[in-house]
Enzyme design. Structure first.
Site, mmCIF file in Angstrom:
data_model
loop_
_atom_site.group_PDB
_atom_site.id
_atom_site.type_symbol
_atom_site.label_atom_id
_atom_site.label_comp_id
_atom_site.label_asym_id
_atom_site.label_seq_id
_atom_site.Cartn_x
_atom_site.Cartn_y
_atom_site.Cartn_z
ATOM 1 N N TYR A 1 2.047 -38.503 -12.071
ATOM 2 C CA TYR A 1 0.929 -38.731 -11.151
ATOM 3 C C TYR A 1 0.399 -37.424 -10.569
ATOM 4 O O TYR A 1 -0.808 -37.231 -10.434
ATOM 5 C CB TYR A 1 1.353 -39.675 -10.026
ATOM 6 C CG TYR A 1 1.323 -41.128 -10.420
ATOM 7 C CD1 TYR A 1 0.370 -42.000 -9.903
ATOM 8 C CD2 TYR A 1 2.240 -41.646 -11.332
ATOM 9 C CE1 TYR A 1 0.334 -43.333 -10.263
ATOM 10 C CE2 TYR A 1 2.218 -42.971 -11.704
ATOM 11 C CZ TYR A 1 1.261 -43.812 -11.163
ATOM 12 O OH TYR A 1 1.226 -45.128 -11.540
ATOM 13 N N HIS B 1 -5.770 -47.449 -15.515
ATOM 14 C CA HIS B 1 -6.263 -47.911 -14.204
ATOM 15 C C HIS B 1 -7.655 -47.354 -13.888
ATOM 16 O O HIS B 1 -7.984 -47.093 -12.732
ATOM 17 C CB HIS B 1 -5.281 -47.537 -13.087
ATOM 18 C CG HIS B 1 -3.938 -48.175 -13.230
ATOM 19 N ND1 HIS B 1 -3.658 -49.443 -12.757
ATOM 20 C CD2 HIS B 1 -2.784 -47.728 -13.803
ATOM 21 C CE1 HIS B 1 -2.393 -49.742 -13.029
ATOM 22 N NE2 HIS B 1 -1.851 -48.735 -13.677
ATOM 23 N N ASN C 1 2.203 -52.747 -9.146
ATOM 24 C CA ASN C 1 1.404 -53.654 -9.962
ATOM 25 C C ASN C 1 1.495 -55.069 -9.412
ATOM 26 O O ASN C 1 2.258 -55.337 -8.481
ATOM 27 C CB ASN C 1 1.893 -53.636 -11.420
ATOM 28 C CG ASN C 1 1.603 -52.337 -12.135
ATOM 29 O OD1 ASN C 1 0.590 -51.684 -11.893
ATOM 30 N ND2 ASN C 1 2.501 -51.953 -13.032
#
Length: 702
Positions: free
Chosen positions: A375, A87, A160
């Site tokens: 993350y 990303h 997404n």
């Protein structure tokens, strides 16, 4: 075939490279690197299974003592500095979220209960595989990450534009991305999966088949971020004030409707304007045409097996058809302000799937569990340490009071002497909130510690078949073409053969179409029978939609029908479209009434792929335009891309000169630019494409 096999030799046959003359010894791999045939940890411990996380039972939560999972993902998270590993190519905007329907019976999260609160948001869209310098329009998954700055902390819904994913267990994510990224020995191809390593992985990972259908469909080349759906991908858990739970999937529905590029457009735009999607988002907000999405939810009973109509809700490679569980719209997201500084906001924003407010909890989806670790861990390298949440774009808009101190990037100046709990010197502050704080749902778990998948995760083809059977004929043709292109780029015949076998288990027409393109016999498969299609999966509209944000190019020149041009432009702009006047030169052109008309773009600086529709204006200018080879190419291209084409008055002669059928679907003509002409033009643009247009009558091609 021999060439393909020689590219990736097995470790058993691989020899250490000899030191070439003049090469420094430290450039040669040390003897302990990539040594032996057995997969090990970084400390040399042989690994028994690298496909399944360690969990309690085959459907239970993932365990923190899975040191292989933690090491594998930790190392993957820190492979790039400072660009995001995935990303990396993104665009973002500020906005607001307004709840329109309270679901207080399902959750105690204030943001989903109070319809009077206008919640600030920050949304980042992105491609997955490409680097920051890649093109926007590559075939890829698009990230759709939404941060809500709620009254009780940040909520990051990190999803997404597709509702499923390639893998079922997060331990496989490093493998997926390593395969999809440019091949490590040559660092090509950029932002493409059309190469051997990706399809080698995909062909050996049948669980990816459903996602491959999505990524080979038109969903992977959206017209703009504004025309994408968004999905939370995973199943989450809602908790109400009485502690009762409901399972939920989150959906974003674009207000302006779904739309995609065609493959040739995406390829040309990658060169003409690699920032096409970023530019579109920025300019739409600056012009006041603020992009908007409706937030919808699918809800399911929180049963012990966490299944719904035979579908495993913990399997990220599966979706629940909207026909079985309708999407209930509960709010609207509107983007209304562009970032002030790309780096400070878009680049430094740090989303985390584990950022959820009170009233939302996690399920035991093994992909989600790994993401919750990944993350947070990623930011330690990418943003320089544990204080990334103090950056302005990451700061909560609600009160923050922790006992965390110091570290790289510390921006606060904490006061007092009691950064610990419990304490008496500071009056006990800050003290835990108890039942008013975030409480994880109490749940009993039991079972052996194992690395296995649940049996309900083993169906890899039936939903891929459902997706295929839900597509219209043009969409199916595009999927066949996409697989043919991607596999046609692979050098390994073995990889092609394996993929054809997998596709044969989806649908025989699909596999035979791809096989014919590759010059191979179609293998036999065992596709699921009696699969009910889901019409909601098709992107084809059932009626003409809004034209908000659509870009219409009008070709004109000296002597143009000025009043007609003004009339058509105003009608399009009232409908929400953006009009661009295109002429052979920049500056201005002369109208037939002596007026001066400003030219938006010259022929040298634009092409038809940048527009949703093109129109040829009437007037004396049409005579010269009919002989313009540039215009012939652009009109022929727009025709071939199934776009709306309009012409009035003398502009009809231009269509004839370019060999375009005036009566073809999506071609709007009229003797004058009347209201009826403008109305028909707007309706035609609302269909986005005209797939029933016969291509035999198309004009000159590019």
């Amino acid at each position: 075939m021999a060439r393909a096999q020689s590219r990736i030799p097995s470790s058993r046959n691989r020899r250490k490279p000899a030191i070439s003359a003049g090469a420094p010894e430290e450039m040669v791999a040390p003897e302990w690197a990539q040594c032996g045939d057995v997969l090990t940890t970084a400390s040399g411990v042989p690994v028994d299974d690298t496909d399944n996380s360690l969990r309690i039972g085959d459907r239970g939560p993932t365990l923190l003592d899975d040191f292989h999972l933690r090491e594998k993902i930790m190392h993957f998270d820190h492979e790039r500095i400072p660009e995001r590993v995935v990303h990396a190519r993104g665009a973002a905007a500020h906005g607001t979220f307004q709840l329109t329907q309270s679901i207080e019976s399902l959750t105690c999260a204030p943001i989903l209960c109070d319809t009077t609160v206008d919640t600030p948001t920050f949304v980042r869209f992105s491609t997955v595989a490409g680097s920051r310098g890649s093109a926007d329009t590559a075939r890829d998954v698009r990230g759709f990450a939404v941060r809500f700055y709620t009254q009780e902390g940040n909520w990051d819904l990190v999803g997404n534009n597709m509702p499923v994913f390639f893998i079922q267990d997060g331990i496989k994510f490093p493998d997926l991305i390593h395969a999809a990224k440019p091949e490590p020995d040559r660092e090509i191809p950029q932002a493409q999966t059309a190469h051997d390593t990706f399809w080698d992985f995909a062909s050996l990972t049948p669980e990816s088949t459903h996602m491959l259908m999505w990524i080979m469909s038109d969903r992977a080349i959206p017209r703009s971020y504004r025309n994408m759906e968004g999905f939370g991908v995973h199943t989450f858990r809602l908790v109400n004030s009485r502690g009762r739970t409901t399972l939920v999937k989150f959906h974003w529905k674009p207000v302006v409707g779904l739309a995609s590029l065609v493959w040739e457009e995406s390829q040309k735009l990658g060169g003409i304007d690699p920032d096409f999607h970023r530019r579109d988002l920025w300019e739409s907000i600056e012009s006041g045409a603020c992009p908007a999405w409706d937030l919808g939810i699918q809800t399911f009973p929180d049963t012990d097996d966490q299944m719904f109509e035979g579908i495993d809700l913990l399997d990220a490679t599966k979706l629940v058809p909207e026909e079985l569980a309708p999407v209930e719209i509960i709010g609207r997201l509107t983007l209304n302000r562009n970032p002030t500084n790309y780096f400070s906001e878009t680049e430094q924003v740090a989303f985390c799937t584990a950022h959820v407010p009170r009233g939302i909890d996690f399920t035991d989806d093994p992909l989600l569990q790994a993401r919750n670790f990944s993350y947070l861990d990623t930011q330690l390298t990418r943003l320089g340490g544990p204080n990334f949440d103090q950056l302005p774009i990451n700061r909560a808009h609600s009160p923050v009071n922790t006992t965390q101190r110091d570290g790289f990037g510390q921006q606060a100046v904490p006061e007092g002497t009691t950064p610990y709990n419990p304490n008496s010197l500071g009056g006990g502050c800050p003290f835990p909130a108890g039942k008013q704080g975030y409480v994880h749902v109490p749940r009993s778990v039991s079972g052996e510690r194992v690395r296995v998948r649940a049996k309900s995760f083993s169906d890899h083809y039936s939903q891929a078949t459902m997706f295929w059977e839900s597509m219209s004929e043009p969409e199916q043709e595009h999927i066949v073409s996409a697989f043919s292109f991607e596999l046609g780029k692979c050098l390994s015949e073995e990889i092609r053969d394996r993929m054809l076998v997998n596709l044969a288990n989806v649908d025989e027409t699909l596999s035979s179409g791809v096989a014919a393109s590759l010059g191979k016999p179609a293998p036999k498969g065992k596709p699921a029978r009696h699969i009910e299609p889901s019409p909601a999966l098709s992107m084809l509209p059932t009626e003409s939609g809004p034209i908000d944000g659509r870009v219409v190019g009008i070709f004109a020149g000296d002597g143009v029908d000025a009043s007609g041009l003004l009339s058509v432009s105003r009608a399009l702009e009232r409908g929400g479209a953006h009009v661009v006047v295109i002429a052979s030169r920049g500056g201005s052109i002369d109208g037939d009434d002596g007026s001066s008309i400003e030219v938006t773009k010259s022929a040298l600086t634009t092409q038809s792929v940048e527009y949703d529709a093109v129109v040829v204006a009437g007037g004396a200018s049409a005579h010269d335009q009919s002989r313009d080879p540039y215009l012939a190419v652009n009109l022929g291209e727009a025709f071939r891309h199934y776009k709306t084409i309009g012409a009035w008055g003398a502009g009809l002669d231009v269509l004839t000169a370019c060999s375009l059928a005036r009566d073809a679907p999506g071609v709007v003509t009229g003797p004058t630019p009347s209201r009826a002409f403008s109305k028909s033009l707007i309706e035609a643009i609302g269909w986005h494409r005209h797939w029933d247009r016969p291509m035999a009558t198309s004009g000159p091609s590019a």
